[in-house]
Design a protein around this motif. Structure first.
Motif: not given
Length: 201
Positions: A41-66
């Motif tokens: 959902s970060l890709y669907k909802y947060a990424l467009p907002v981040s790009v539109k408003y040029r806002i840096p964001m950080t995500v902590f990943i559970i890497t085995s679940r990628i």
């Protein structure tokens, strides 16, 4: 709402400078926006907002679940992580590889008196998580958010040893220059919040 209220979203490198007391004073009311787990959902909802408003964001990943959908929600895929990273606005850290549980309860269950067997497992897990992210984004990660925010001094020592330079917790509160980078506090935001309540927090 944050930007209208005068806050300045900052990057992970800027956060490191802030904690060290070397962030330029021209950056007013700095705030770091973070997410745990790494849901698609970060890709669907947060990424467009981040790009539109040029806002840096950080995500902590559970890497085995990628790229997996172990229950109800799907996690980010490798290609989505690469695209987010390539935007120059997203930073990625570890939320463990395969130890996303309140594992301090497991640690405590072994009791004292001997070397805790969970510590070797933790070290291996943190190394795997960092290598997994490095294989995707090209650089090793130096940041971690502890699963459920739970940690102890031995966890901190192991994470430092394997290269994690900033440790995020679930301890509530604000951080100031000089705050311990191995015990960074955060302010939770949930679906119950409004833009006004987030600004107030």
């Amino acid at each position: 709402a944050l930007k209208d209220a005068g806050f300045t979203p900052i990057t992970i490198p800027q956060t490191r400078s802030f904690l060290a007391g070397t962030l330029t004073q021209s950056i007013k009311k700095p705030v770091l926006i973070t997410f745990d787990d790494g849901y698609e959902s970060l890709y669907k909802y947060a990424l467009p907002v981040s790009v539109k408003y040029r806002i840096p964001m950080t995500v902590f990943i559970i890497t085995s679940r990628i790229g997996q959908k172990p229950q109800f929600s799907k996690y980010l895929t490798e290609s989505q992580i690469k695209e987010m990273n390539d935007s120059g606005l997203w930073y990625f850290g570890s939320h463990s590889h395969n130890l996303h549980t309140e594992n301090t309860k497991i640690y405590n269950a072994f009791g004292g008196g001997k070397v805790n067997p969970l510590l070797d497992e933790l070290r291996s897990d943190l190394v795997s998580s960092s290598k997994c992210l490095e294989n995707i984004i090209g650089i090793p990660t130096e940041i971690i958010a502890w699963p459920y925010g739970k940690f102890n001094s031995e966890y901190t020592a192991i994470a430092r040893l394997v290269g994690y330079k900033m440790h995020f917790t679930s301890l509530y509160g604000y951080n100031e220059p000089g705050t311990n980078p191995y015990s960074i506090k955060r302010i939770p935001v949930s679906a119950r919040d409004t833009s006004a309540s987030v600004v107030k927090k």
